[in-house]
Design an enzyme around this catalytic site. Structure first.
Site, mmCIF file in Angstrom:
data_model
loop_
_atom_site.group_PDB
_atom_site.id
_atom_site.type_symbol
_atom_site.label_atom_id
_atom_site.label_comp_id
_atom_site.label_asym_id
_atom_site.label_seq_id
_atom_site.Cartn_x
_atom_site.Cartn_y
_atom_site.Cartn_z
ATOM 1 N N HIS A 1 94.809 104.072 0.006
ATOM 2 C CA HIS A 1 93.992 103.353 0.982
ATOM 3 C C HIS A 1 93.526 101.981 0.484
ATOM 4 O O HIS A 1 93.552 100.999 1.225
ATOM 5 C CB HIS A 1 92.780 104.208 1.361
ATOM 6 C CG HIS A 1 92.186 103.853 2.686
ATOM 7 N ND1 HIS A 1 91.497 104.753 3.466
ATOM 8 C CD2 HIS A 1 92.173 102.687 3.380
ATOM 9 C CE1 HIS A 1 91.107 104.148 4.579
ATOM 10 N NE2 HIS A 1 91.483 102.906 4.538
ATOM 11 N N TYR B 1 87.989 108.580 6.963
ATOM 12 C CA TYR B 1 87.551 108.509 8.356
ATOM 13 C C TYR B 1 86.836 109.783 8.790
ATOM 14 O O TYR B 1 86.139 109.792 9.806
ATOM 15 C CB TYR B 1 88.727 108.269 9.310
ATOM 16 C CG TYR B 1 89.471 106.979 9.140
ATOM 17 C CD1 TYR B 1 89.052 105.987 8.250
ATOM 18 C CD2 TYR B 1 90.636 106.729 9.866
ATOM 19 C CE1 TYR B 1 89.762 104.812 8.092
ATOM 20 C CE2 TYR B 1 91.349 105.556 9.726
ATOM 21 C CZ TYR B 1 90.920 104.601 8.838
ATOM 22 O OH TYR B 1 91.628 103.439 8.690
#
Length: 268
Positions: free
Chosen positions: A97, A39
């Site tokens: 992730h 991110y």
């Protein structure tokens, strides 16, 4: 193991936007924040937390290890870098992730490295994200089910992932729902709109209440103070069995996130 039922998502929020979102969320009562290495906002979140004056002991911070950092030699150094950016000694939860089968990610080795990070005190809990049933089983086989706190997966009234959810529930692994509003697609749904009217609520609140009532944790994001407050209030809504059944019928396998190189073959 305890995963907060309500948190703030920060996907796609960067720079001053994410700082403002986190500061506002903390101000109105959020205490769980979800981020990820990819991110590119961990440093800004660290700044927002520091500026808030709220002790890290009161917060639950989740980050996720990006695929290129999942090798045994890279995982712990990358997590230490994340901690430095977040200005924390440890995070509460760290996830792999994506399983990234096409990139050759070795789930067993990555999970063992993640467990080592836990044993070193860098993270209180560990888990996975976007894993299908077979991959979650590989993670279980690698480190033991007692070490897998959650599988964070896309879930919404339009994508209910029933087989995977059933598997996770059977193994007492928490389910964390992201994209619970399906990029806003559920907000105009006539069934949800009618239920929302009956509860004097918004469709967003109904979708979040549905997920919470299913036992999922949710991490909706917003940059607006009024929406952050409204999302929190979804916790106060009690849907009827009839409401839940009507929402169950909205299933359409409406997946929004499915990157070719990273995603598994999903359980249908």
């Amino acid at each position: 193991m305890h995963i907060p039922k309500f948190g703030l998502g920060t996907f796609r929020l960067k720079d001053q936007v994410v700082i403002d979102s986190v500061k506002t969320a903390l101000d109105v009562g959020y205490r769980a924040i979800d981020t990820a290495q990819i991110y590119e906002n961990e440093a800004e979140i660290g700044q927002a937390i520091a500026d808030s004056g709220i002790s890290a002991d009161e917060l639950f911070i989740t980050t996720k290890i990006w695929t290129e950092n999942c090798t045994p030699e890279c995982l712990i150094p990358s997590l230490k870098e994340s901690l430095h950016k977040l200005r924390l000694d440890r995070v509460n939860l760290t996830l792999l992730h994506w399983p990234a089968p096409k990139l050759g990610l070795n789930i067993a080795e990555s999970m063992q490295a993640l467990l080592e990070a836990k044993q070193q005190g860098l993270t209180a809990q560990i888990g996975v994200s976007n894993f299908n049933i077979a991959q979650t089983q590989q993670a279980i086989d690698s480190v033991g089910v007692e070490h897998i706190a959650t599988n964070q997966i896309e879930l919404s009234p339009y994508l209910q992932n029933s087989k995977l959810v059933e598997f996770l529930n059977a193994h007492a692994i928490d389910v964390t729902s992201y994209m619970t509003l399906a990029y806003g697609k559920v907000l105009q749904d006539p069934v949800l709109t009618k239920i929302a009217t009956n509860h004097q609520a918004s469709t967003a609140q109904i979708a979040l209440a549905w997920a919470l009532q299913r036992g999922f944790s949710v991490i909706p994001s917003s940059t607006k103070r009024e929406n952050l407050i409204a999302n929190l209030k979804a916790q106060q809504i009690q849907l009827s069995a009839d409401d839940m059944q009507k929402i169950e019928l909205l299933e359409r396998n409406g997946r929004e996130v499915n990157p070719e190189q990273l995603a598994p073959v999903w359980d249908e």
